[in-house]
Design an enzyme around this catalytic site. Structure first.
Site, PDB file in Angstrom:
ATOM      1  N   ARG A   1     -16.102 -51.879  15.477  1.00 26.09           N
ATOM      2  CA  ARG A   1     -16.455 -51.637  17.227  1.00 26.09           C
ATOM      3  C   ARG A   1     -16.605 -52.827  17.664  1.00 26.09           C
ATOM      4  O   ARG A   1     -16.955 -54.040  17.260  1.00 26.09           O
ATOM      5  CB  ARG A   1     -17.546 -50.720  17.326  1.00 26.09           C
ATOM      6  CG  ARG A   1     -18.868 -51.212  16.862  1.00 26.09           C
ATOM      7  CD  ARG A   1     -20.014 -50.393  16.970  1.00 26.09           C
ATOM      8  NE  ARG A   1     -21.499 -51.001  16.836  1.00 26.09           N
ATOM      9  CZ  ARG A   1     -22.587 -50.721  17.026  1.00 26.09           C
ATOM     10  NH1 ARG A   1     -22.689 -49.490  17.780  1.00 26.09           N
ATOM     11  NH2 ARG A   1     -23.515 -51.169  16.525  1.00 26.09           N
TER      12      ARG A   1
ATOM     13  N   SER B   1     -24.555 -67.796  17.826  1.00 28.32           N
ATOM     14  CA  SER B   1     -24.941 -67.634  19.115  1.00 28.32           C
ATOM     15  C   SER B   1     -25.659 -69.032  19.804  1.00 28.32           C
ATOM     16  O   SER B   1     -26.348 -69.573  19.089  1.00 28.32           O
ATOM     17  CB  SER B   1     -25.991 -66.543  19.086  1.00 28.32           C
ATOM     18  OG  SER B   1     -26.464 -66.365  20.564  1.00 28.32           O
TER      19      SER B   1
ATOM     20  N   LYS C   1     -29.828 -67.058  13.268  1.00 29.78           N
ATOM     21  CA  LYS C   1     -28.492 -67.571  13.862  1.00 29.78           C
ATOM     22  C   LYS C   1     -28.623 -69.174  13.699  1.00 29.78           C
ATOM     23  O   LYS C   1     -27.849 -69.876  13.423  1.00 29.78           O
ATOM     24  CB  LYS C   1     -28.386 -67.185  15.258  1.00 29.78           C
ATOM     25  CG  LYS C   1     -27.741 -65.786  15.168  1.00 29.78           C
ATOM     26  CD  LYS C   1     -26.471 -65.567  14.697  1.00 29.78           C
ATOM     27  CE  LYS C   1     -25.992 -64.195  15.112  1.00 29.78           C
ATOM     28  NZ  LYS C   1     -24.626 -63.953  14.478  1.00 29.78           N
TER      29      LYS C   1
ATOM     30  N   GLY D   1     -18.153 -56.240   9.934  1.00 32.98           N
ATOM     31  CA  GLY D   1     -18.469 -55.526  11.308  1.00 32.98           C
ATOM     32  C   GLY D   1     -17.329 -55.498  12.155  1.00 32.98           C
ATOM     33  O   GLY D   1     -17.650 -55.680  13.578  1.00 32.98           O
TER      34      GLY D   1
ATOM     35  N   VAL E   1     -22.399 -56.248   4.291  1.00 29.82           N
ATOM     36  CA  VAL E   1     -22.555 -57.636   3.816  1.00 29.82           C
ATOM     37  C   VAL E   1     -23.836 -57.871   3.092  1.00 29.82           C
ATOM     38  O   VAL E   1     -24.188 -58.830   2.315  1.00 29.82           O
ATOM     39  CB  VAL E   1     -22.433 -58.496   5.144  1.00 29.82           C
ATOM     40  CG1 VAL E   1     -20.805 -58.334   5.508  1.00 29.82           C
ATOM     41  CG2 VAL E   1     -23.317 -58.552   6.099  1.00 29.82           C
TER      42      VAL E   1
ATOM     43  N   TYR F   1     -33.260 -62.743  15.698  1.00 30.28           N
ATOM     44  CA  TYR F   1     -32.044 -63.096  15.822  1.00 30.28           C
ATOM     45  C   TYR F   1     -31.746 -64.657  16.095  1.00 30.28           C
ATOM     46  O   TYR F   1     -31.006 -65.101  15.382  1.00 30.28           O
ATOM     47  CB  TYR F   1     -31.392 -62.431  17.198  1.00 30.28           C
ATOM     48  CG  TYR F   1     -29.994 -62.482  17.605  1.00 30.28           C
ATOM     49  CD1 TYR F   1     -28.994 -61.779  17.088  1.00 30.28           C
ATOM     50  CD2 TYR F   1     -29.638 -63.607  18.366  1.00 30.28           C
ATOM     51  CE1 TYR F   1     -27.775 -62.063  17.331  1.00 30.28           C
ATOM     52  CE2 TYR F   1     -28.374 -63.742  19.119  1.00 30.28           C
ATOM     53  CZ  TYR F   1     -27.491 -62.924  18.245  1.00 30.28           C
ATOM     54  OH  TYR F   1     -25.973 -63.092  18.819  1.00 30.28           O
TER      55      TYR F   1
END
Length: 243
Positions: free
Chosen positions: A25, A153, A172, A22, A73, A168
């Site tokens: 950017r 995170s 994580k 990733g 991925v 998310y």
């Protein structure tokens, strides 16, 4: 009769190859830039190869070479193809930064969240990392050296609470658990596995108002270049944080 001082041969510089997923950017791009500034050959992973090539061109002239590689991925075939290519081309991989991510939606809640994005988040954050680690570990084991950095995170820490961003957050947290399990398995192998929270960073995903991207990336690069035997930790800015 005096003898001239014996001149020892100069130490051969260590050649390092790094893969960042990733990386076309945002945070991944900055991690690739900082690793290349340290002289590493950086494989800049991108789902869209054209975007990866454009990103790599922006880093031309850095001390380390930057090469765009196609990498989704969530696709086992692409992961396996890339692992074979790295083996043939370099014969080694020293640093793996599992940065590919997304699915940050503060408007969602766990009571009635759509499970589709939750599955996608797990496939990227947990299983995508798992796929890459499994495929790339043989390239680290043969040299007894590796640094695996899983970009996580604080949102996924069980020590903190909150209802927002459930897909998310949960994915994580699962990534953190996988990090600890893999670190325990590889303890003593020369391959260090750690998770890093970059903090709230001003990227397309994080939105405006966050810290500079370079600051968030620096903590990831620190873990990627860690010289001492520290594994199975969760860090932000080089400092341990609670799981």
């Amino acid at each position: 009769m005096s003898h001239p001082a014996r001149r020892l041969p100069a130490a051969t510089p260590v050649y390092r190859v790094a893969l960042v997923s990733g990386a076309n950017r945002g945070l991944g791009f900055e991690v690739a830039r900082q690793l290349s500034e340290r002289g590493m050959t950086v494989l800049l992973g991108a789902r869209d190869l054209d975007k990866g090539l454009h990103a790599a061109r922006q880093l031309a002239g850095a001390p380390g070479e930057v090469i765009a590689v196609q990498l989704d991925v969530t696709r086992q075939d692409q992961v396996d193809t890339l692992a074979r290519w790295i083996e043939i081309t370099y014969g080694r991989l020293d640093v793996l930064v599992n940065n590919a991510g997304g699915h940050y939606d503060p408007r969602a809640n766990p009571a009635n969240a759509d499970l589709a994005p939750a599955r996608d988040a797990m496939d990227t954050h947990l299983f995508g990392t798992w796929r890459l680690c499994s495929a790339m570990l043989p390239l680290m084991r043969r040299h007894g050296y590796g640094r695996i950095v899983n970009v996580s995170s604080g949102c996924g820490a069980t020590a903190t609470g909150g209802a927002g961003c459930p897909a998310y957050r949960v994915s994580k947290a699962a990534l953190n658990s996988y990090t600890r399990a893999l670190a325990a398995e590889l303890d003593g192998s020369g391959i260090l596995v750690n998770a890093v929270c970059p903090g709230w960073v001003a990227t397309d995903m994080g939105g405006p108002g966050g810290r500079p991207v370079a600051a968030g990336a620096a903590g990831i690069v620190w873990a990627a270049c860690m010289p001492e035997h520290v594994t199975g930790g969760f860090y932000r800015d080089g400092q341990r944080i609670a799981w």
